[in-house]
Structures are given as C-alpha cells and as structure tokens.
Design an enzyme around this catalytic site. Structure first.
Site, short mmCIF file in Angstrom:
data_model
loop_
_atom_site.label_atom_id
_atom_site.label_comp_id
_atom_site.label_asym_id
_atom_site.label_seq_id
_atom_site.Cartn_x
_atom_site.Cartn_y
_atom_site.Cartn_z
N SER A 10 88.89 123.04 17.76
CA SER A 10 90.22 123.36 18.26
C SER A 10 90.19 123.66 19.76
O SER A 10 89.82 122.80 20.55
CB SER A 10 90.81 124.51 17.44
OG SER A 10 92.18 124.68 17.69
N ASP A 54 96.73 116.13 11.12
CA ASP A 54 96.57 117.40 11.84
C ASP A 54 97.33 117.26 13.16
O ASP A 54 96.96 116.47 14.02
CB ASP A 54 95.09 117.68 12.10
CG ASP A 54 94.86 118.99 12.86
OD1 ASP A 54 95.85 119.60 13.31
OD2 ASP A 54 93.69 119.40 13.02
N HIS A 113 95.23 122.01 9.86
CA HIS A 113 94.33 122.44 10.93
C HIS A 113 93.38 123.55 10.49
O HIS A 113 92.30 123.70 11.07
CB HIS A 113 95.18 122.92 12.12
CG HIS A 113 94.39 123.15 13.37
ND1 HIS A 113 93.78 122.14 14.07
CD2 HIS A 113 94.10 124.30 14.05
CE1 HIS A 113 93.17 122.64 15.13
NE2 HIS A 113 93.34 123.94 15.14
#
Length: 309
Positions: free
Chosen positions: A157, A253, A279
């Site tokens: 991320s 995502d 996610h």
C-alpha cells in the site's frame, strides 16, 4: 455530481495511502607485476573494498502500509502494529534465516495521511517523503559498509508506493544504490501501478493505480485532502529493474486497479466503495495469484531469491 466526485476522491486517496554477487572481495597486497622494481611514487590500482565479515549476505526491506508503522518503531523488531500485513512476510523470513546472514529491516516511518476525518495526522506527501528519505538512508548506509550485500525490496500500500518510487530511481540510474545490488522488488497494492510496467504474477488487470487515475483531478483531491498529491506514472518505469520488479494487485482493488474513468458517474463511485474491502484481504484472498495468497507468494519468492544468492 460534485458530492460524488468528493466521495470518490477521498476513498481512492484513503486506500492509496492505506543474483547477484555475494562472494567476499578479499583485499590484496600491492604486487609489482613487472620484472624490475616500481618507479618512485608508483602504486598498483587499489583493490575493491572487502566485504566485512559481519555484513549480511542479503537485506530484506519491508515497508508497511498506512497505520502499520511508526517513526520510532524498531526496524529490526517492529511492534507498531502487530496486525501489519508485512509482518506476515517479514516474520517467516526472520525465522528461516540467521540475522547475521539475512537482515530483515522494517521501514519505520509515520504511516499516516491527513484528511477531513483525521486533521491531526501527518499529510500523505509528508509521510511518503519521510518514508522515502529513511529507506534511502538505510540503503546508502548499508551499501557503504557492505558493498556486496544484495537487497530485496518489498512493501504494501503506502509502503508499496515508497518502495516503488525508490526502486524506480535506482532502475533509472539516479537512486541510492547501484541497480546491481538489488536482487528483486515485489510490491503489493501500489497506488502508482501501471499495466505492462514490471511483472504481474497474478491475474490480468484492467485498471491502474489510484494516483494515476486521480492525477487529472489532483487539484480537487488537494482541496479535500491537503498534502495528498496524485503524481501519476513513475518516470523510469523501473528502468533496469523492470525485469525483476513484481507488481501484485487484487482485481478490483481500487488502490491499484482503479478504472481510469473513476470520476465519471455514480456507478464508478459504487464500484470503488464495494472494492474498498479488497484492499485489506491480501493475506487471505486466493483470487490475486493462482493457488496462493499474496503474502505466501512474497515469502516463497524471497526465499528463492535468497537461496540463489
């Protein structure tokens, strides 16, 4: 419509944030290669610096995502967030190898982003810049002391964005260390992901990273989330590291697989909202890479790389 744009922009930004040579080089005494004595002031070419005995053969860099790290966390024994996705990768590697052989280093940075619901937090840009600076310092310092150590760069991320940016500069020849010292890069849910840039070990994807999808309206995002710049594609496409950089992304995502027209219509807003939970499921989602999960793939990939070095 303006309200819809606002919701989409905030959601996308929120989620976005959310080999080589390992032999020791032995120093050599200067030896005159000619039949006679050397001339006064003449010396042999200096041998390359030796790798100290204490240096690790490999250093694995792990960059956690938003709220999964802290600036004062211990990079060798991180405890900022026991539920960090990246711990499911770094801990198995720490258990598999002696620390003097394989160093596992977790990036300690203020993994936050300031937004309308968290005004007290550090902005995304400042958080990302802090993480980048600390990662590059670790790479430079280790390489200066241990020139033969090979690196594996991993992140999730917001950490994936940081690692991807650092790897892009290294591959483009402007980075913290030479590209030859990077054995591989593998990042998960990168907000600047592009199809065809790096290697996708999973299923085909139709979208792009949210920072690319939202770049045309970066000004709108800044108005809602100050200090969150949507920077679009990376400059070098990973350069010389492109053939050893892996981009892992779950279909739908909204962080790494956002539609390019994510701001066009209520249907896209609903799609982003529905994809929000994807996610957070990389440790259990078997629909990212066939027959495995993203974290298990990373562990297997890292072990294979380490064992080849």
């Amino acid at each position: 419509m303006r309200k819809t744009l606002t919701v989409v922009a905030v959601l996308a930004v929120l989620a976005v944030i959310g080999v080589g040579v390992t032999q020791f080089l032995e120093s050599q005494d200067g030896i005159d290669g000619g039949t006679g004595g050397g001339q006064p002031g003449e010396s042999d070419t200096a041998a390359p610096p030796a790798q100290p005995d204490w240096c690790p053969r490999v250093e694995v860099i792990s960059a956690p995502g938003t709220w999964e790290s802290a600036a004062d966390d211990d990079p060798l024994n991180p405890t900022a967030n026991p539920h960090s996705f990246m711990l499911s990768v770094s801990n198995p590697l720490k258990e598999a190898y002696a620390p003097e052989d394989v160093k596992v280093w977790t990036l300690p940075y203020t993994a936050q982003f300031k937004n309308i619901n968290a005004q007290q937090e550090m902005s995304y840009d400042d958080s990302r810049n802090e993480g980048t600076a600390r990662l590059e310092t670790e790479l430079r310092d280790t390489h200066a002391s241990c020139p033969a150590t090979q690196f594996l760069l991993t992140g999730f991320s917001q950490g994936a964005v940081i690692v991807g940016d650092v790897a892009d500069k290294i591959g483009g020849g402007t980075g913290a260390i030479p590209a030859d010292n990077v054995a591989g890069v593998a990042i998960v849910a990168d907000g600047r992901r592009e199809n065809g840039v790096g290697i996708n070990p999973g299923f085909d994807l139709g979208g792009v990273g949210a920072e690319i999808a939202l770049q045309p309206v970066s000004g709108l995002v800044q108005g809602i989330v100050p200090g969150a710049t949507m920077r679009g594609p990376r400059e070098f496409g990973f350069g010389s590291l492109a053939d050893r950089t892996y981009q892992i992304c779950a279909p739908n995502d909204s962080i790494c697989d956002a539609p390019r027209d994510a701001l066009n219509g209520l249907d896209r807003a609903r799609g982003l909202i529905e994809a929000n939970g994807v996610h957070a499921m990389y440790a259990s989602n078997t629909g990212v890479i066939a027959d495995t999960t993203a974290n298990q793939w990373l562990v297997d990939w890292a072990r294979q790389k380490i064992d080849q070095i």
